[in-house]
Design an enzyme around this catalytic site. Sequence first.
Site, PDB file in Angstrom:
ATOM      1  N   CYS A 185     -22.729   4.098  -7.289  1.00 38.16           N
ATOM      2  CA  CYS A 185     -21.827   4.829  -6.378  1.00 38.16           C
ATOM      3  C   CYS A 185     -22.604   5.998  -5.772  1.00 38.16           C
ATOM      4  CB  CYS A 185     -20.600   5.363  -7.120  1.00 38.16           C
ATOM      5  SG  CYS A 185     -19.651   6.539  -6.133  1.00 38.16           S
ATOM      6  N   CYS A 208     -16.056   2.629   2.157  1.00 41.80           N
ATOM      7  CA  CYS A 208     -17.337   2.377   1.474  1.00 41.80           C
ATOM      8  C   CYS A 208     -17.157   1.166   0.558  1.00 41.80           C
ATOM      9  CB  CYS A 208     -17.748   3.595   0.641  1.00 41.80           C
ATOM     10  SG  CYS A 208     -19.203   3.298  -0.388  1.00 41.80           S
ATOM     11  N   CYS A 235     -21.412  -4.035 -18.375  1.00 47.41           N
ATOM     12  CA  CYS A 235     -21.991  -3.770 -17.046  1.00 47.41           C
ATOM     13  C   CYS A 235     -21.565  -2.393 -16.546  1.00 47.41           C
ATOM     14  CB  CYS A 235     -21.525  -4.845 -16.053  1.00 47.41           C
ATOM     15  SG  CYS A 235     -22.028  -4.524 -14.349  1.00 47.41           S
ATOM     16  N   CYS A 283     -21.132  -5.376  -7.574  1.00 43.66           N
ATOM     17  CA  CYS A 283     -20.402  -5.986  -8.695  1.00 43.66           C
ATOM     18  C   CYS A 283     -20.804  -7.445  -8.900  1.00 43.66           C
ATOM     19  CB  CYS A 283     -18.899  -5.908  -8.464  1.00 43.66           C
ATOM     20  SG  CYS A 283     -17.962  -6.768  -9.744  1.00 43.66           S
ATOM     21  N   ASP A 312       0.781  -1.231   0.000  1.00 43.93           N
ATOM     22  CA  ASP A 312       0.000   0.000   0.000  1.00 43.93           C
ATOM     23  C   ASP A 312       0.816   1.286   0.000  1.00 43.93           C
ATOM     24  OD1 ASP A 312      -2.204   1.835   2.026  1.00 43.93           O
ATOM     25  OD2 ASP A 312      -2.753   0.958   0.125  1.00 43.93           O
TER      26      ASP A 312
END
Length: 264
Positions: free
Chosen positions: A146, A189, A139, A196, A82
């Site tokens: 969102c 979130c 899709c 999905c 990260d």
Amino acid sequence: MDWMVTSAADRQDVRRRFPWVKSVLVGLDNYYSPPLQASRRLRFSRYALGIDYHILVREKLETALTQIRNIDPKVMGRVSVDTGPIMEKAYAEQSGLGWIGKNGVFIAANIGSYCFIGTILLSVELPVTSVAENRCGGCTECLERCPTGAIVAPGMIDARRCLSYLTVEKRGDFSENEMQKLSGWVYGCDVCQEVCPWNIKWQQRTSERRYIEKREAILDYIELGKMINMDKFETVFVNSAVERLKYERLKRNVKAALKNMPKL
Ligand code: B12
């Protein structure tokens, strides 16, 4: 997140910072946990319901690097999770394990997108892997669902509008508009992942108990709403990714979310 601009050049080619790198090994770690019963008013992202992934993914990749070194002690290696100048999703995509979805998250074949990414930079040539097919097709569930319209184009996120940025990275008060869009989320979130179809098809509860070991404690805590307190914050969130947020900002998120709860 100014570092995204200042480190952009290094992010595009890891050899700028580490000229000895010949290969990047990508590791994925499933952190999925099923949604919680509806009685819970406030929402908390699944990626932070246990021990901090920076700790656990690094632990596992360091073990892998030690094993590599046992095979060939001359190998130079460096684990990054990260925080390094590495575009982890781009390397994950180059590894052939899956593709970057329209939600801007890496979707691993047969796992879905609820997986952390970690990398091991290596000074040895590994066989090159081919990029997997992007299976988002027509899709657009994530773009449409969102809560803040942060997915401005397929795979392109306006981070300033993303609830994950607002609840985790933003400093200072929320604007009226930002508060109204919180939709009950107080940390991170998961909406663009929950809707999905590939996650619905592939998501499986993680076998890594440490990723969900704080789940009940965290949700009992945030359900205290305005009554949350500092001492308990430190007990509940020790060694979790939330620690970095600090009590004051979680309190800001909880108060703002409670004030703008979506009508049931
Ligand atoms: C900054 C950041 C954020 C920011 C900005 C997100 C964004 N999309 O840029 C915020 C705070 C909003 C965020 C949110 C989240 N994040 Co985040 N985040 C990061 C971080 C630290 C850097 C990402 C980055 O550099 N963004 C800048 C943009 C320009 O780069 P990019 O996102 O990589 O995408 C570009 C490149 O990949 C490029 N690209 C693609 N192929 C190639 C090939 C080459 C050669 C090149 C040069 C470029 C390139 O195209 C993409 C579009 O420009 C990464 C860790 C890391 N070091 O990568 C974690 C990371 C992406 N986040 C992660 C997670 C889990 C999340 C959340 C799901 C958390 C949550 N539930 O709230 C959300 C998801 C939001 C979303 N839909 O994207 C995970 C994703 C795991 C996965 N399966 O993909 C990561 C990988 C952390 C980890 N180590 O596991 N995040």
